[in-house]
Motif scaffolding. Structure first.
Motif, short mmCIF file in Angstrom:
data_model
loop_
_atom_site.label_atom_id
_atom_site.label_comp_id
_atom_site.label_asym_id
_atom_site.label_seq_id
_atom_site.Cartn_x
_atom_site.Cartn_y
_atom_site.Cartn_z
N GLY A 40 -2.84 0.57 -2.92
CA GLY A 40 -2.23 1.65 -2.70
C GLY A 40 -2.55 2.79 -4.08
N ARG A 41 -2.34 2.07 -5.08
CA ARG A 41 -2.68 2.83 -6.38
C ARG A 41 -3.89 3.23 -6.51
NH1 ARG A 41 0.18 -1.97 -10.08
NH2 ARG A 41 2.17 -1.34 -9.90
N LEU A 42 -5.02 2.53 -5.94
CA LEU A 42 -6.36 2.91 -5.96
C LEU A 42 -6.62 3.84 -5.09
CD1 LEU A 42 -9.30 2.21 -6.75
CD2 LEU A 42 -9.32 0.30 -5.26
N THR A 43 -5.88 3.95 -3.59
CA THR A 43 -6.07 5.04 -2.80
C THR A 43 -5.60 6.38 -3.47
OG1 THR A 43 -5.77 3.29 -0.99
CG2 THR A 43 -5.36 5.68 -0.65
N ALA A 44 -4.70 6.12 -4.42
CA ALA A 44 -3.94 7.40 -4.68
C ALA A 44 -4.99 8.05 -6.04
CB ALA A 44 -2.43 7.15 -5.46
N ALA A 45 -5.60 7.03 -6.62
CA ALA A 45 -6.46 7.58 -7.51
C ALA A 45 -7.66 8.29 -6.83
CB ALA A 45 -7.10 6.14 -8.50
N ILE A 46 -8.31 7.75 -5.84
CA ILE A 46 -9.28 8.27 -4.99
C ILE A 46 -8.92 9.88 -4.31
CG2 ILE A 46 -10.73 8.06 -3.05
CD1 ILE A 46 -10.85 4.99 -3.49
N LEU A 47 -7.59 9.62 -4.09
CA LEU A 47 -7.28 11.03 -3.44
C LEU A 47 -6.98 12.14 -4.73
CD1 LEU A 47 -4.22 9.88 -1.14
CD2 LEU A 47 -6.46 11.02 -0.30
N GLN A 48 -6.73 11.62 -5.72
CA GLN A 48 -6.65 12.44 -7.00
C GLN A 48 -8.11 12.74 -7.51
OE1 GLN A 48 -3.97 10.28 -9.31
NE2 GLN A 48 -2.22 10.90 -8.18
N GLY A 49 -9.26 12.29 -6.96
CA GLY A 49 -10.31 12.40 -7.66
C GLY A 49 -10.51 11.59 -8.76
N LYS A 50 -9.77 10.84 -9.31
CA LYS A 50 -9.85 10.13 -10.60
C LYS A 50 -11.00 8.97 -10.32
CE LYS A 50 -5.24 11.30 -12.22
NZ LYS A 50 -4.19 10.72 -12.53
N VAL A 96 0.81 -1.11 0.00
CA VAL A 96 0.05 -0.05 -0.14
C VAL A 96 0.78 1.22 0.04
CG1 VAL A 96 -1.72 1.31 1.36
CG2 VAL A 96 -2.06 -1.04 1.16
N THR A 97 1.93 1.41 0.78
CA THR A 97 3.10 2.38 0.96
C THR A 97 3.57 2.48 -0.65
OG1 THR A 97 3.10 2.08 3.27
CG2 THR A 97 4.67 3.47 2.32
N ALA A 98 3.89 1.45 -0.81
CA ALA A 98 4.63 1.69 -2.24
C ALA A 98 3.78 1.98 -3.44
CB ALA A 98 5.40 0.05 -2.51
N GLY A 99 2.45 1.40 -3.29
CA GLY A 99 1.36 2.17 -4.37
C GLY A 99 1.40 3.50 -4.28
N LEU A 100 1.08 4.02 -2.97
CA LEU A 100 1.00 5.43 -2.77
C LEU A 100 2.15 6.26 -3.47
CD1 LEU A 100 -0.70 5.50 0.37
CD2 LEU A 100 -1.73 6.56 -1.72
N ALA A 101 3.30 5.76 -3.00
CA ALA A 101 4.66 6.47 -3.68
C ALA A 101 4.85 6.37 -5.01
CB ALA A 101 5.90 5.74 -3.01
N GLU A 102 4.45 5.30 -5.71
CA GLU A 102 4.49 5.28 -7.17
C GLU A 102 3.71 6.35 -7.80
OE1 GLU A 102 2.32 2.05 -9.72
OE2 GLU A 102 3.97 1.11 -8.98
#
Length: 330
Positions: free
Chosen positions: A274-284, A52-58
């Motif tokens: 983690g990637r999915l969490t980032a996409a939600i944070l970005q509103g995507k 999860v941490t790595a997916g966010l960092a990516e």
């Protein structure tokens, strides 16, 4: 008129200073917050958290720099989950991530507004978390860790072509393990593999129930089960005593004394989350309309030392695949 203009000017200046203090681009409040809740420390669950941490960092979110990740661990005590879930919600997390079904359920019960990402839930619908897999509805989406059951059963038959009875042991209070057990029963029936099922309520039951089971079966299969994973040494001690193999669903459980599996890579699960969490944070992406995601194929992993101890011949094609695409434990 001059007094009025002066007053307006002072008011504008005051509001500008207040706005900058509250929401300036470098203030602590400007960092998005991600809460991560897990049931306990275990190699498999820890790998999900790292993923999860790595997916966010990516995706450009680095903990402590431009994002704040609050990691909460219930240390195996489910009574802690509600308190920790409420803490993450009350601290205004932008997204919360649940690792294990109980952790995800605790988060879902604590908020209907903050997006919840399932870090690894075998059957989110059966767990009461989503309406369906394609359009979850509400504030929840995430990743399923459903194992490739058919491939695992086929592998067991290759190791044990004369298998008469396969024992399946799982925790009745773990909804993910219960969901996988149902799939095992269904697939085994289709493949004409006789099975006997045994359930435990908690880790304290494992010693006695596994000893009883091992007197009646030729080999043991374990689904993705957090309770048994945390007490795997007990199961392996008992199975070694009667020279019978254990085939777990998870790669880390093979390392703990299982023989082999096609296992879902836990780090990859976390990476997707983690990637999915980032996409939600970005509103995507929005949880309500984002389908549940999967790791479709398991990685081959074999414990050569354990296979040799039990006098088992490793299927050549599987050994080659493990050497080139998976993991070999010597």
């Amino acid at each position: 008129m001059k007094r009025m203009m002066t007053f307006v000017g002072i008011l504008i200046a005051f509001l500008a200073v207040a706005f900058f203090q509250e929401s300036g681009p470098l203030s602590a409040q400007s960092k998005p917050r991600v809460g991560v809740l897990t049931l306990m420390h275990h190699p498999a669950l820890d790998q999900i958290q790292k993923g999860v941490t790595a997916g966010l960092a990516e995706k450009g979110y680095h903990n402590g720099k431009n994002i704040q990740i609050d990691y909460q661990n219930a240390q195996g005590d489910q009574s802690n989950l509600k308190t920790m879930a409420n803490k993450l919600v009350n601290e205004h997390s932008n997204v919360v991530v649940g690792i294990t079904t109980p952790a995800s359920q605790a988060l879902a019960n604590s908020t209907k507004k903050i997006p919840v990402v399932l870090g690894a839930v075998t059957d989110p619908k059966a767990a009461g978390l989503v309406q369906n897999f394609q359009r979850p509805g509400g504030n929840i989406t995430g990743v399923s860790n459903l194992s490739p059951i058919a491939a695992q059963l086929k592998l067991i038959k290759e190791f044990l072509p004369h298998l008469k009875t396969l024992g399946v042991i799982y925790t009745s209070s773990d909804s993910s393990a219960v969901a996988e057990h149902k799939v095992i029963v269904q697939k085994a029936r289709q493949m004409k593999i006789p099975i006997k099922s045994y359930s435990i309520s908690n880790s304290n039951d494992l010693n006695q129930v596994s000893q009883e089971m091992l007197q009646q079966v030729d080999a043991v299969m374990v689904p993705a089960d957090n309770v048994i994973a945390g007490a795997m040494q007990t199961l392996i001690k008992n199975s070694d005593a009667v020279n019978k193999p254990v085939f777990p669903a998870v790669d880390t459980m093979v390392k703990q004394g299982g023989v082999a599996t096609y296992g879902i890579n836990q780090y990859k699960l976390g990476l997707i989350g983690g990637r999915l969490t980032a996409a939600i944070l970005q509103g995507k992406k929005r949880p309500a309309t984002t389908p549940i995601q999967y790791v479709r194929h398991g990685d081959p992993i074999v414990n050569i030392k354990q296979a040799q101890k039990l006098g088992l011949k490793i299927p050549p094609h599987f050994l080659k695949d493990a050497q080139t695409k998976g993991e070999v434990i010597k």
